[in-house]
Each structure stands twice: as C-alpha cells, then as structure tokens.
Design an enzyme around this catalytic site. Structure first.
Site, mmCIF file in Angstrom:
data_model
loop_
_atom_site.group_PDB
_atom_site.id
_atom_site.type_symbol
_atom_site.label_atom_id
_atom_site.label_comp_id
_atom_site.label_asym_id
_atom_site.label_seq_id
_atom_site.Cartn_x
_atom_site.Cartn_y
_atom_site.Cartn_z
ATOM 1 N N GLU A 1 3.322 -37.241 28.715
ATOM 2 C CA GLU A 1 2.281 -36.275 28.345
ATOM 3 C C GLU A 1 0.944 -36.970 28.072
ATOM 4 O OE1 GLU A 1 3.475 -33.586 25.215
ATOM 5 O OE2 GLU A 1 4.732 -32.412 26.575
ATOM 6 N N GLU B 1 11.399 4.808 16.716
ATOM 7 C CA GLU B 1 11.514 4.266 15.358
ATOM 8 C C GLU B 1 12.919 4.569 14.815
ATOM 9 O OE1 GLU B 1 9.118 6.390 12.605
ATOM 10 O OE2 GLU B 1 9.261 4.864 11.020
ATOM 11 N N HIS B 2 13.305 5.857 14.890
ATOM 12 C CA HIS B 2 14.646 6.270 14.459
ATOM 13 C C HIS B 2 15.407 6.812 15.662
ATOM 14 C CE1 HIS B 2 11.954 7.067 10.940
ATOM 15 N NE2 HIS B 2 12.890 6.386 10.317
ATOM 16 N N SER C 1 5.228 8.551 12.722
ATOM 17 C CA SER C 1 6.686 8.425 12.622
ATOM 18 C C SER C 1 7.380 9.200 13.748
ATOM 19 C CB SER C 1 7.110 8.956 11.255
ATOM 20 O OG SER C 1 8.448 8.628 11.003
ATOM 21 N N HIS D 1 1.415 -40.834 19.929
ATOM 22 C CA HIS D 1 2.711 -40.229 19.611
ATOM 23 C C HIS D 1 3.842 -41.215 19.893
ATOM 24 C CE1 HIS D 1 0.514 -36.486 19.367
ATOM 25 N NE2 HIS D 1 1.611 -35.808 19.071
ATOM 26 N N ASN E 1 -2.680 6.356 6.605
ATOM 27 C CA ASN E 1 -3.320 7.111 7.680
ATOM 28 C C ASN E 1 -3.987 6.149 8.664
ATOM 29 O OD1 ASN E 1 -5.722 6.231 6.533
ATOM 30 N ND2 ASN E 1 -6.104 8.144 5.457
ATOM 31 N N TYR F 1 0.837 -1.183 0.000
ATOM 32 C CA TYR F 1 0.000 0.000 0.000
ATOM 33 C C TYR F 1 0.882 1.247 0.000
ATOM 34 C CZ TYR F 1 -3.382 3.508 0.878
ATOM 35 O OH TYR F 1 -4.145 4.625 0.720
ATOM 36 N N HIS G 1 6.972 15.208 8.486
ATOM 37 C CA HIS G 1 6.147 14.092 7.999
ATOM 38 C C HIS G 1 4.658 14.343 8.177
ATOM 39 C CE1 HIS G 1 8.665 11.033 6.369
ATOM 40 N NE2 HIS G 1 9.524 11.132 7.356
ATOM 41 N N GLN H 1 11.950 15.123 10.613
ATOM 42 C CA GLN H 1 10.935 14.225 11.162
ATOM 43 C C GLN H 1 9.606 14.955 11.329
ATOM 44 O OE1 GLN H 1 11.436 10.961 11.606
ATOM 45 N NE2 GLN H 1 9.229 10.946 11.838
ATOM 46 N N ASP I 1 16.246 6.929 5.006
ATOM 47 C CA ASP I 1 14.909 7.066 4.420
ATOM 48 C C ASP I 1 14.926 6.772 2.931
ATOM 49 O OD1 ASP I 1 13.730 7.766 6.796
ATOM 50 O OD2 ASP I 1 13.806 9.925 6.435
ATOM 51 N N GLN J 1 -10.293 0.781 1.911
ATOM 52 C CA GLN J 1 -10.892 -0.028 0.837
ATOM 53 C C GLN J 1 -9.834 -0.785 0.026
ATOM 54 O OE1 GLN J 1 -11.237 3.194 1.343
ATOM 55 N NE2 GLN J 1 -10.966 4.417 -0.507
#
Lengths: 430, 430
Positions: free
Chosen positions: B410, B322-323, B233, B415, B209, B124, B258, B255, B356, B186
């Site tokens: 067991e 994250e960074h 981010s 088995h 988003n 995506y 973003h 940053q 990046d 969607q």
C-alpha cells in the site's frame, strides 16, 4: 510539533480541537455532482473520470479479463499475506454473530431479535497515493459474513484508466459482487441513485477525501445510510516509563504518514521517554518516503507531558481518539477507564499497523471525536436486528390490563381496543 | 381506502410509495431556530414556548415540587401498569447485553470488544394530543441499563405551562437525570449546543413532528448522532383464512389513530377475510374518539388481495414496514423469509399494542422504508463498542510478515516500520 508540559485542565479543550472542515463550498459541489449523476447516469461518471482523475475510460464496468489478469500481476507473497489477514478478520467478525435468545418476559409472551443482512451495500475505496486493498478486506469480509446479497465496490481509475490489481484480487477473494471504475462524490451518487450499470444500494461504506465524506452525508437525504461520519485519521499514544521511544515514534509516524491532515497526539508521564520519543521522531522521519505528508501532519501534532496515567486517560476520553495506544506497563488497570475511543492497542507490541491490516479487528473507525457516540464497523454494521414477538392467548390476558390502562392514559383508544376485542368472548373463533 | 385485487408485480412500486416530505421549507425554519438557540440559550427556548406552544413559562427547569406532585396526580392503577411495562422492557433489553468474548485470532494476538455507554444522551418526548410516557419507558430504560451518565428529557409544556404528570412519573422511575420544558426543533437545538440550563448531549432520541425530525437530521452537522431518521408510523397486516377480521381491523385502526399521515396496509390471501375486515373497519371506526385522524389516515391506506403468503411477504419486504403483523396460521414458516421490517407480531393474539406498551420490545422503530437499513432502538443504541487488542512479542512475530508485506504494497512504509522496529534486536529493552 506543539509541546505542552503539564497543561492546566482548563486549556485541554484547546488541545483536543480538530481542524475545522469547510462545509458550505463542498456541499454545493457535491449537490451539483449528485444532480449530474442522477440525470446522466453512466455518462456522467465517464465525464467525471476524465475531469477529476484525468482518466479516459470508455466503460465504468470492469472486464472479466482485468479481474483475471489481476491475479497474475501480484506476487504470491502478497496473496498469502492478504489470505492470512482475511483469515484473522473473518475469525474476529464471525465471533460477533450473537445467537438468538428468546426471552419470555411474561408467561405466554416471547420476544427475540434476529439479524437480517442489509440486502445491498456499497463499498467505496479511494484511489490516490495508496491502493487501500486492506479496506476492501475490512468491509467486504463482514458484508459477506452478514449475508448481504449485493456487495458492490466503486474505486477511481488511475490516469491510464486502470485499477490496482491488489484491489481486484482482494475484492474477488472476499465476495464483492461487482466493481466499477468511478470515484469521488460521483461514485457515492451512483450508489445512491443507481445508474444503467451500477445498482443503487441501501448503505454506503468506506473512507475518502472531504468530497466523498460530504457525499456520504448528503446521500442520507435520499434514504441511504452510511457507516459513520468521518474526518482525518488520528492516533493518541500514552506512554509511561516502560514505553520504548523508538516504538512510540514509529507509531506516531505511521499515523502521520496517512495524510497531511492526520492527527497525532503523544502523551507521556515520563520526561525521559517524552524527550527521547521526540528525538526518535527526528531520526526516523528521515528514512520515510512519504516525508512531505509526515512533516505537514507533525506540525499540528501535540506532544503533552502529564503527571499521571489517570490524567492521560482523562485527556484521551475528552479527545476520543480513533486509535489509542497504551504503551504502559499496567494497561490492564486502565481498560475499564477508557470511555471514548475507536480501537485500543495494549502494551508495547500492539502497534496500530497490526489492527490496520491483520490482527482481525476492523480498521474502519470513528474519527473527529465521533468515538463519543459511534462504534467502528463490525458485523452489526451490515445487518438490521428485527424484533419478533409471539403472545399466546394467555400471554395477552396476562398483559391486557397493563396495555389497556396505558393506552387509555395516552388517549389512544384504538390501541386499547386491539387488546379488549381479542379477549371479548364473542370474538373467539380460534 | 384504496383497494387492489391481485395487482401485477410491476404495479407494486406504486403501492409501496410513502407520502413525500417537503424538506426545503422546513430546513430553513429549523436552521433559524438552531441559530436563535445557539445565540440566546434559555431565553430563546422561553420565547419559542410562547410562540409555538402558547405557553408562558418563566423557567424551563422543572421544580422539585412539580415532580413530587406528579406522583399524587396519577392513579395507582396507572403506576402499576407503568411498573409492569418497565419490568418487561428491562428483561428484554438486559438480555441484549453480550458477554465479552476474547478471540485469539493468531497465537499471541487477542482481540475483543467492550461496550461503553454514550456518556450523555437526550430524549425528546412530543407534547400534543397524546402524552407519550410509553416512549419515556422505551428510551430511558435502555439508556439507564447501558450506563449513560446524563439522561436528559425535553418535552413541550401545554398552554398552562404544565407537563403531563405521567411523563414526570415515568421519567423519575426510569432514571432520567434532568427534565426541561421545551419542545420542537428548539429542544433538539438546545440538546445539540447546550444552554445555561440544558447540557449538550452526544446522541438525541425520540419521535416528533416534521420539525423535530428535520432538527434531528440537522443536529448531525454538529457532531450529534441520532437514533434514526423518521417518518410517519406504519403497520402492514398479512392475513390468511384463519385470521380474525375483528382483530385485523382493530390493529389497522390502532395504527391509523396515531395521526392523519399514518400508513396502514392490509394484505389478505383470502377473499372472505378481506371483505369482512373492510366491513369490520366501518363498524369499529364509529366507536373511536380520534375519529378525524383515523378517517384521514384510512384515505391513503391500501387493502390488497394477493394469491399466496409468499407473495405477501415479498410485498412486505419491498415495503419494509415499521410494524408487521402476521395474522396467519403457519407464521413459523414465514419468519426466515422476512427480510425488512422493524418489529414483527406473530399470530392472532400478538397485537401491535402489546409491543407498543408492555411486551418488552422497543417501540422506537424504523419507518418510511428505513427498515431496509436501520434497526429499531435497543441497548446497542446507547453504547459504543470499542475494540481492544493485545499482541505479545510472539503474536507480533507471527503476524509481522503479513503486515509488512501489506503495508509495503500500500506504499505505507512507516506502517511497515512500526512492526520491523519492534522485532529488531537492538530495540529490545523490555
């Protein structure tokens, strides 16, 4: 037992169907359990022990005495077996540790990855009819190897408030840091939120009934990760004319023994082996103590005759079995064609039980078709891989134009500026 | 900008808090979108294009003409930059391919793992203000290297029904097999269920988003897996007295650029660098075109003075950024202490923009504290690791007692029998 002889390919999608799991009702119950544990902590767990497991337990913590007693309660024979299994599982999982390899992608630009253990992990071990200490081995060994600092274990007590001593023994042997008497969705909730006694963890592992499975999925809403989604255990056996019906039958029955919802599929390309395996099942089943599960599970099993091994492997890739046994002579030739499976057992002497207990491979594997997009548990499941990079001034110079042009094309001018400003003479202080 | 000077450790848990995401409302909308896509397929996507993106699109499929035109619509300079980035990303991700290592855990018992590509994956790519062709590189390159057969890409059209040509160009260059004009929840629903045009996939990747994020989480209820859960981010910069305020400021701003919900944290152990970085921000911000995002995002940012690098790293591990940028002289010494982070940038010339776009590391990384239990995207994200095992008769004999004892303990007699029956002389046909 549902028999299909040379089914058309357009009917295969019916044959690979798994039982549908009722989600909604369970989801509501799980949400309620999570809320209670979040509110009432340990007391909620004590109440649930009574409600769901009929166990009066004053304290969910395990006493030192219980752990020490455990060692005297199990045979030396079983201790040796557990130690031998531990040795093999350790060997195989240690080998999954990859050396750090630093890559200079452009002169002056060095990139690499390093493993870091997930700090705190939780292991769920079901109670019920079989005390799964083998699953303790499969989860605690890689957790310890990975370097997880907190490895907690939750398992439900029996009606007398006790835990099987083999679970204690194995947990201690493999480096579990804390054990708690709590089971079901409430144990997962406790590991998610933490209680007075139980620390919260970052990742939850282990099998369980549909409530535990739903609880693990629900826990993800609170930042916890899980080993994998789950469904009933499965095996698919592919047999050619060199297969041994008695062995195939024993493997199918050992899967059916897990529970009444276990999935068992047998595919043969040889009519004689096909018919003899069915006869063998009828013979062997009489000897088994967990007969009622086996009978129930076999009702939904598929016995399928196909023309060729290629077709059988194609069917298997579509089904994506948790366990795949290739009871065929030329298994070497099929390995590269296997696309979707959790763990594959090659030849007549590689029974699933070997991988379930002691060969060294992990037995926590993707079920329900998830072998299409998930791996089984391994050392990787207990670590994160962090990327590192170092650019020298020269390295940044070599990449500067590339980064600046791309950042500008994405409309991200501050990204561009972070490069430009570093190569601007006025800013050189270093 | 929230400034904290030498905050007590018991206040850190406040400082590391992320913005809370409203789940319930979004969940309902996403469920409705999934239902519509499941029912109406392509037509639902065409309707949603109009409703959400204001785009009249007759056909969600991309015409050959559009793809061919794309090449002529972007500059040679940008093409070269994309190619150079592709080269580095390929080098780094190829190096993540591990050789098969067969382990003999016990004499006659051989175990190993092999990678198999996830057959069908979906990428995506958000539309909106920045056409993220760099994310196409980060996801399509490892997908292709892993050997995924179907690599589809969904991205929303602009108001005129068009897609940015750089996205087409990059997708074609990196081996994306199909592109569709559809965005938001969607698109994720379409990749989950499949439509007349869009094939269903087994795993969905990519940023988006809050609707896309919620859709990816929801998709997991239908057997689809996802790269990782997500949030806004983030970057955390640690600076000592050798850091360059202009560089730190540029990184923090890149940053903040973003989106208004981006998370920016600056920690210094040097008062002078601390104050100068704040001044630099006020200076640099004036030059930036995406000013409104930056201003908004900086409101929630934290600027923190601490005593030592050890403390700073401790804070960072708690935050799990994250960074992470280590703008410190002796970064070598801190590497082993970094426990939770997505990607780490070492020294004054390793700016986040490098990772990046073009250094070779992946920029799809865990946010929102998920660096505690998730890795960033890598070659591993596009494969499953299947375990294989072969036991010779001797191998099974060597493990037989271990397996039989454990299975019996067991309570799993079938088995046990799968082993015993193989070593029983009467059954020897092979």
């Amino acid at each position: 037992m549902q028999i299909s002889k040379y089914p058309e390919k357009n009917t295969w999608s019916e044959l690979i169907k798994r039982p549908v799991i009722k989600r909604e009702e369970i989801a509501e119950i799980v949400e309620e359990i999570f809320n209670k544990v979040k509110e009432n902590g340990d007391q909620a767990l004590i109440d649930f022990n009574k409600k769901f497991d009929g166990a009066e337990v004053k304290n969910i913590n395990i006493s030192l005495e219980e752990i020490e007693n455990a060692e005297s309660l199990i045979s030396d024979e079983l201790k040796s077996a557990i130690q031998k299994a531990k040795e093999n599982i350790t060997k195989f999982h240690v080998s999954q540790n990859v050396e750090i390899e630093k890559i200079e992608t452009t002169k002056g630009v060095i990139c690499w990855r390093e493993n870091r253990a997930i700090d705190k992990v939780g292991i769920y071990i079901p109670g019920g009819t079989a005390p799964l200490f083998s699953t303790v081995l499969m989860l605690a060994i890689p957790a310890k190897l990975a370097g997880c600092k907190e490895i907690i274990l939750c398992t439900p007590p029996d009606k007398n408030g006790n835990i099987n001593p083999a679970i204690f023994y194995t947990a201690k042997l493999c480096g579990v840091t804390k054990i708690f008497k709590t089971g079901g969705a409430q144990a997962v909730a406790a590991m998610t939120f933490g209680t007075e006694s139980i620390p919260n963890v970052y990742k939850v592992f282990g099998p369980g009934n549909q409530f535990v499975v739903a609880a693990k999925e629900y826990a993800q809403n609170f930042g916890v990760s899980i080993d994998m989604p789950a469904g009933p255990s499965e095996v698919l056996v592919i047999a050619d004319e060199k297969a041994v019906p008695a062995f195939c039958s024993a493997d199918l029955l050992s899967q059916a023994e897990h529970g009444s919802d276990s999935q068992v599929i047998f595919i043969s390309i040889d009519v004689k082996i096909f018919n003899e395996t069915i006869k063998e099942i009828e013979k062997q089943i009489k000897e088994l103590p967990r007969n009622e599960y086996v009978q129930e599970s076999l009702k939904n099993s598929h016995f399928i005759l196909l023309e060729t091994i290629e077709e059988a492997v194609e069917f298997s890739n579509l089904y994506a079995p948790e366990h795949l046994i290739l009871a065929i002579e030329d298994f070497e030739n099929s390995i590269s064609k296997i696309q979707n499976a959790g763990s594959v057992f090659l030849g007549n002497y590689s029974c699933e039980s070997a991988g379930d207990y002691a060969s060294g491979t992990n037995h926590t594997l993707p079920t329900n078709g998830f072998a299409k997009n998930y791996s089984g548990v391994s050392l990787d499941s207990f670590v994160k891989k962090i990327t590192f990079q170092h650019l020298s001034k020269e390295g940044l110079q070599n990449l500067a134009k590339t980064i600046e042009i791309m950042a500008e094309a994405e409309g991200l001018f501050a990204h561009k500026n972070a490069v430009s400003i570093r190569l601007n003479q006025d800013n050189e202080r270093i």
